[in-house]
Design a protein around this motif. Structure first.
Motif, PDB file in Angstrom:
ATOM      1  N   SER A  48       0.793  -1.244   0.000  1.00 38.54           N
ATOM      2  CA  SER A  48       0.000   0.000   0.000  1.00 38.54           C
ATOM      3  C   SER A  48       0.818   1.283   0.000  1.00 38.54           C
ATOM      4  N   LEU A  49       2.117   1.204   0.259  1.00 37.31           N
ATOM      5  CA  LEU A  49       2.914   2.427   0.340  1.00 37.31           C
ATOM      6  C   LEU A  49       3.123   3.031  -1.048  1.00 37.31           C
ATOM      7  N   TYR A  50       2.876   4.342  -1.126  1.00 38.21           N
ATOM      8  CA  TYR A  50       3.087   5.055  -2.375  1.00 38.21           C
ATOM      9  C   TYR A  50       3.591   6.446  -2.035  1.00 38.21           C
ATOM     10  N   VAL A  51       4.663   6.867  -2.662  1.00 38.73           N
ATOM     11  CA  VAL A  51       5.209   8.211  -2.460  1.00 38.73           C
ATOM     12  C   VAL A  51       5.041   8.960  -3.770  1.00 38.73           C
ATOM     13  N   ASP A  52       4.340  10.078  -3.698  1.00 40.06           N
ATOM     14  CA  ASP A  52       4.021  10.871  -4.894  1.00 40.06           C
ATOM     15  C   ASP A  52       4.751  12.192  -4.781  1.00 40.06           C
TER      16      ASP A  52
END
Length: 120
Positions: A115-119
């Motif tokens: 689930s980790l997402y860095v935008d």
């Protein structure tokens, strides 16, 4: 130097989503936002952007795929200095992934592994 935002998204599997959690400025939203800030900021203070890191605020909570899961969106910011190489979201993602034990733990919260997402 400019202040640049970036967003960190992840899903907590042991925090039940409720409508008051999804309501900005409710007591539940505010207290949970403080807790998320308490857990996320120290990680970023240990990351490669540490010298330029300003802070994070939980921007929203949303219902996860399972009803007892809660998605978290945290808006963070850093000082974009000309001497700093451009923000590398992949590097920050890998650092956060490592610091959360492979995206499984954030303090006493369990994380949905993918689930980790860095935008950035």
């Amino acid at each position: 130097a400019l202040t640049e935002p970036f967003t960190v998204h992840f899903t907590i599997t042991n925090l039940r989503f409720t409508t008051d959690l999804g309501t900005p400025h409710s007591a539940k939203f505010n207290s949970t936002a403080k807790i998320m800030q308490y857990y996320i900021e120290p990680l970023l203070q240990k990351s490669s952007i540490s010298p330029y890191f300003i802070g994070c605020k939980a921007a929203g909570f949303r219902s996860g795929r399972e009803r007892h899961h809660t998605g978290v969106d945290a808006v963070c910011s850093y000082q974009n200095d000309v001497s700093l190489a451009s923000f590398n979201r992949e590097v920050v993602y890998h650092e956060l992934s490592t610091m959360t034990k492979g995206v499984t733990k954030l303090g006493h919260y369990s994380l949905e592994k993918k689930s980790l997402y860095v935008d950035g």
